[in-house]
Write a protein that holds these residues in place. Sequence first.
Motif, PDB file in Angstrom:
ATOM      1  N   GLY A 123       0.783  -1.233   0.000  1.00  6.03           N
ATOM      2  CA  GLY A 123       0.000   0.000   0.000  1.00  6.03           C
ATOM      3  C   GLY A 123       0.814   1.281   0.000  1.00  6.03           C
ATOM      4  O   GLY A 123       0.258   2.372  -0.101  1.00  6.03           O
ATOM      5  N   ARG A 124       2.130   1.184   0.096  1.00  6.04           N
ATOM      6  CA  ARG A 124       2.962   2.398   0.162  1.00  6.04           C
ATOM      7  C   ARG A 124       3.215   3.032  -1.200  1.00  6.04           C
ATOM      8  O   ARG A 124       3.681   4.159  -1.278  1.00  6.04           O
ATOM      9  N   CYS A 125       2.923   2.305  -2.264  1.00  9.02           N
ATOM     10  CA  CYS A 125       3.065   2.877  -3.609  1.00  9.02           C
ATOM     11  C   CYS A 125       1.935   2.340  -4.487  1.00  9.02           C
ATOM     12  O   CYS A 125       2.174   1.810  -5.571  1.00  9.02           O
ATOM     13  N   ALA A 126       0.734   2.517  -4.011  1.00 10.82           N
ATOM     14  CA  ALA A 126      -0.449   1.991  -4.698  1.00 10.82           C
ATOM     15  C   ALA A 126      -0.611   2.571  -6.102  1.00 10.82           C
ATOM     16  O   ALA A 126      -1.272   1.971  -6.950  1.00 10.82           O
ATOM     17  N   ASP A 127       0.002   3.722  -6.373  1.00  8.44           N
ATOM     18  CA  ASP A 127      -0.108   4.359  -7.689  1.00  8.44           C
ATOM     19  C   ASP A 127       0.983   3.926  -8.660  1.00  8.44           C
ATOM     20  O   ASP A 127       1.033   4.405  -9.790  1.00  8.44           O
ATOM     21  N   PHE A 128       1.850   3.014  -8.263  1.00 11.59           N
ATOM     22  CA  PHE A 128       3.006   2.665  -9.095  1.00 11.59           C
ATOM     23  C   PHE A 128       2.603   2.241 -10.508  1.00 11.59           C
ATOM     24  O   PHE A 128       3.108   2.790 -11.485  1.00 11.59           O
ATOM     25  N   HIS A 129       1.731   1.268 -10.647  1.00  3.33           N
ATOM     26  CA  HIS A 129       1.397   0.756 -11.985  1.00  3.33           C
ATOM     27  C   HIS A 129       0.666   1.786 -12.837  1.00  3.33           C
ATOM     28  O   HIS A 129       0.707   1.724 -14.057  1.00  3.33           O
ATOM     29  N   ARG A 130       0.049   2.751 -12.222  1.00  2.04           N
ATOM     30  CA  ARG A 130      -0.641   3.810 -12.952  1.00  2.04           C
ATOM     31  C   ARG A 130       0.332   4.939 -13.332  1.00  2.04           C
ATOM     32  O   ARG A 130       0.214   5.549 -14.392  1.00  2.04           O
TER      33      ARG A 130
END
Length: 124
Positions: free
Chosen positions: A96-103
Amino acid sequence: MMPLTIAALLAAATLQVGAGEPPDTATLPPWLRERIAAFEAAPVTNPPRSVVRYVYRDATVYLIPARCCDIPSQLLDADGERLCAPDGGITGRGDGRCADFHREARGRTPVWRDARERTPPPKR
């Protein structure tokens, strides 16, 4: 004017062809070369281990995808420090610390993939 345009298009096409090719591992950071050597010394996994470089939050990062099921992936900074687990784990959503990674990550560049063949178990 026309020859200059053609030359510019040819140069851009040449850059695009080279963009998808994995770089020579000798150009990778020493910590990453050591990690790859450890992967190569270990048994082959299914799926095979790999490393992918991205630009995320304006910095170069390296993603080591999960090797199986409930194991989280690892996102490392250019110095080899663990940033987060963008996916995998029990929930499949990482830590949850980089939930935006794939986006948000850009410039996907595969840098290494274990090319060894998996040896089937002996027949009984």
